[in-house]
Design an enzyme around this catalytic site. Structure first.
Site, PDB file in Angstrom:
ATOM      1  CD  GLU A  74      -1.367   0.127   3.664  1.00 26.92           C
ATOM      2  OE1 GLU A  74      -2.552   0.358   3.430  1.00 26.92           O
ATOM      3  OE2 GLU A  74      -0.930  -0.083   4.806  1.00 26.92           O
ATOM      4  N   GLY A  75       2.115   1.156   0.405  1.00 28.80           N
ATOM      5  CA  GLY A  75       2.994   2.319   0.334  1.00 28.80           C
ATOM      6  C   GLY A  75       3.175   2.820  -1.094  1.00 28.80           C
TER       7      GLY A  75
END
Lengths: 259, 323
Positions: A57-58
């Site tokens: 998700e980064g």
């Protein structure tokens, strides 16, 4: 070392990571959360699925996590090792919405018989007895793709109905997920230290698909807060192999995720 | 002033922007001066994510300056959220996730404040937060998303999210409201004196945040010349006209990481976790006394964190550029 001693010499977390990693298929795109999912996806990538593309998700597309350099979340530089691309985090989440992701893979604090996950509140949301950390990307991932959840099998975690639906599974069963406006995805597999579970194609109730070596159905039921279904043929998983355990320990020598 | 409204008035947003001096001008200043750009009660968005590129020095300065009652939003909130609550700097945190990190368990400081009704943690899905900033950056009042639907995450947001019907296909999607923060705090690897910012590695939501906010306070590991920026304009991620202040703060994210510069200062994060494990209230207060109010300046704070741990983190940080 005999096979017997090998198979008993692993932690519950190692067992979960190995069993969950085996569910991933080469060529898939998997959106993985931190902890066991990251470890299991990396294990699969190094072991049987070299063309597995991991998303974090980064904003990371296709990293290869380095042994001994596990990240504290999926938002630090360690997550970008040998990646193909880094996107803004909103855009990597939008890949789920567009439909590029085959599998979402995360941990869970509390799950119910229809595979709904709670990582927000124990007790009522207005006056919780415990405020948990919240959804992160969990709600987005479980709303938009097929899910694997890896967690410890405990009665307090496997409940009849979650206190709060953070990440939607099959909601109230049958077609209720689609009816409430989620036409795609859904809870696919739940992997614990006791068994691998799926969901009945019609009622969407949790059912045991396979037991881990030495585990009985009764034992799984005893650790579950609702009546479990049994698949027509309940299998037995193959015990962790020596090379799988070696790889896990190489990846996580400090037992950051597998303590 | 319409910042109490969920979605800010478009005419006002436009007028405020038009009134700002958007010329190419130098904005280099100090942490103390930059802190005066934040008013009590503002909505402040924080760049970076979890333990990455947190504008820690600016947050540290705002706590020292005694700012109060901010609403703070961030994609994912870690130890800086504890400090925001414990110091009284923020009464509300809008975020998708809030705890120090899975390695350290659930934040006892967050739990203490939220479970006792002392402060609020408004939970949104990660993508919804991102799309709220994006709508703000786009100058539209909402955007449709296909998550949060059917969950209690949407239910407890009440009127803040609404299912709407697509005017073209008739299908139902979720409308999430634009978020235009009063101020954005963003930490980067390098910027010029005008505020042209280049950042390495993970961008998170920082570009949308910069475009959505009324103004950006930029802290940077180092200030470079405008000539250097112009040699690689494709690396510039935040344009100068969004920026109101530029402060050079080496190690400005400590104890969190700054991509390619230093990894998180794990020794310091463990020290913090040990302090609040005993008692979230007394522990957080002691941390604030020792590491925020006590040091005479940012360098003194870094000295307290310790040269050995900083060097270890720097060595690990630069490794990312090795093959």
């Amino acid at each position: 070392m005999t096979e017997q001693t090998t198979s008993s010499a692993y932690t519950a977390s190692e067992l979960i990571a190995i069993m969950a990693g085996r569910l991933l298929v080469d060529g898939q795109i998997v959106f993985a959360g931190v902890g066991i999912p990251l470890l299991a996806a990396t294990l699969a990538q190094r072991n049987v699925a070299p063309k597995l593309t991991i998303l974090f998700e980064g904003g990371v597309i296709g990293p290869f996590i380095r042994p001994g350099e596990l990240p504290p979340s999926t938002n630090e530089q360690r997550c970008t090792r040998r990646a193909n691309m880094v996107l803004p985090s909103t855009d990597v989440l939008l890949l789920l919405q567009r439909g590029y992701v085959d599998v979402g893979f995360m941990g869970g604090a509390q799950i119910d018989r229809y595979g709904n996950l709670n990582s927000s509140f124990i007790g009522p949301a207005e006056k919780p007895s415990i405020r948990l950390p919240g959804t992160g990307g969990g709600n987005d991932i479980s709303s938009l793709t097929n899910m694997i959840v890896a967690m410890k099998h405990e009665k307090r975690r496997f409940v009849e109905k979650v206190d709060f639906i953070t990440s939607p599974g099959w909601i109230d069963g049958r077609d209720s997920r689609a009816r409430c406006g989620l036409p795609t995805g859904g809870m696919w597999r739940v992997v614990t230290d006791l068994a691998v579970m799926g969901f009945d194609a019609e009622t969407r109730e949790m059912e045991v698909l396979a037991l881990h070596p030495g585990v009985s159905f009764a034992q799984v039921q005893d650790n579950t807060g609702f009546p479990l279904r049994r698949a027509r043929e309940v299998g037995v998983t193959a015990p962790p192999r020596r090379e799988e355990l070696a790889l896990i320990r190489e990846l996580d020598p400090d037992r950051l995720y597998t303590a | 002033m319409t910042s109490d409204a969920l979605v800010r008035d478009y005419d006002t947003l436009r007028r405020d922007l038009a009134a700002r001096d958007r010329g190419l001008r130098e904005k280099v200043t100090t942490l103390e001066q930059a802190a005066t750009l934040v008013r009590d009660g503002d909505h402040v968005a924080i760049g970076g994510c979890t333990l990455s590129r947190t504008p820690m020095a600016m947050i540290w300065q705002l706590i020292r300056a005694g700012r109060r009652n901010l609403t703070v939003s961030r994609s994912i909130t870690s130890t800086e959220g504890d400090l925001l609550f414990a110091s009284g700097l923020a009464h509300t945190i809008v975020s998708s996730w809030f705890s120090q990190g899975i390695v350290w368990g659930i934040s006892k400081v967050m739990r203490h404040h939220v479970e006792n009704g002392l402060a609020a943690f408004e939970e949104w899905s990660h993508m919804a937060i991102g799309m709220r900033y994006r709508a703000g950056a786009m100058g539209v009042p909402f955007v449709p998303v296909r998550s949060m639907i059917g969950s209690d995450v949407a239910r407890i947001r009440g009127d803040q999210v609404k299912p709407i019907r697509c005017p073209f296909t008739g299908e139902e999607v979720m409308a999430v409201p634009a978020l235009n923060p009063n101020v954005a705090l963003i930490h980067v690897q390098r910027a010029d004196p005008y505020g042209n910012a280049q950042l390495d590695g993970l961008q998170f939501m920082d570009i949308d945040i910069a475009m959505a906010a009324d103004k950006v306070i930029l802290t940077t590991e180092r200030i470079v010349s405008n000539d250097q920026i112009r040699r690689a304009p494709d690396h510039t991620r935040i344009p100068f006209f969004t920026v109101e202040a530029v402060v050079e703060v080496p190690y400005g994210s400590v104890p969190h990481e700054c991509y390619g510069q230093y990894e998180p200062i794990f020794a310091q994060l463990d020290r913090y976790a040990a302090l609040i494990a005993k008692d979230p209230v007394a522990g957080a207060r002691q941390y604030l006394d020792d590491y925020v109010h006590g040091p005479k300046d940012w360098s003194d704070y870094l000295a307290k964190v310790g040269i050995d741990t900083l060097l270890t983190a720097s060595r690990r940080g630069r490794v990312i550029f090795n093959d």
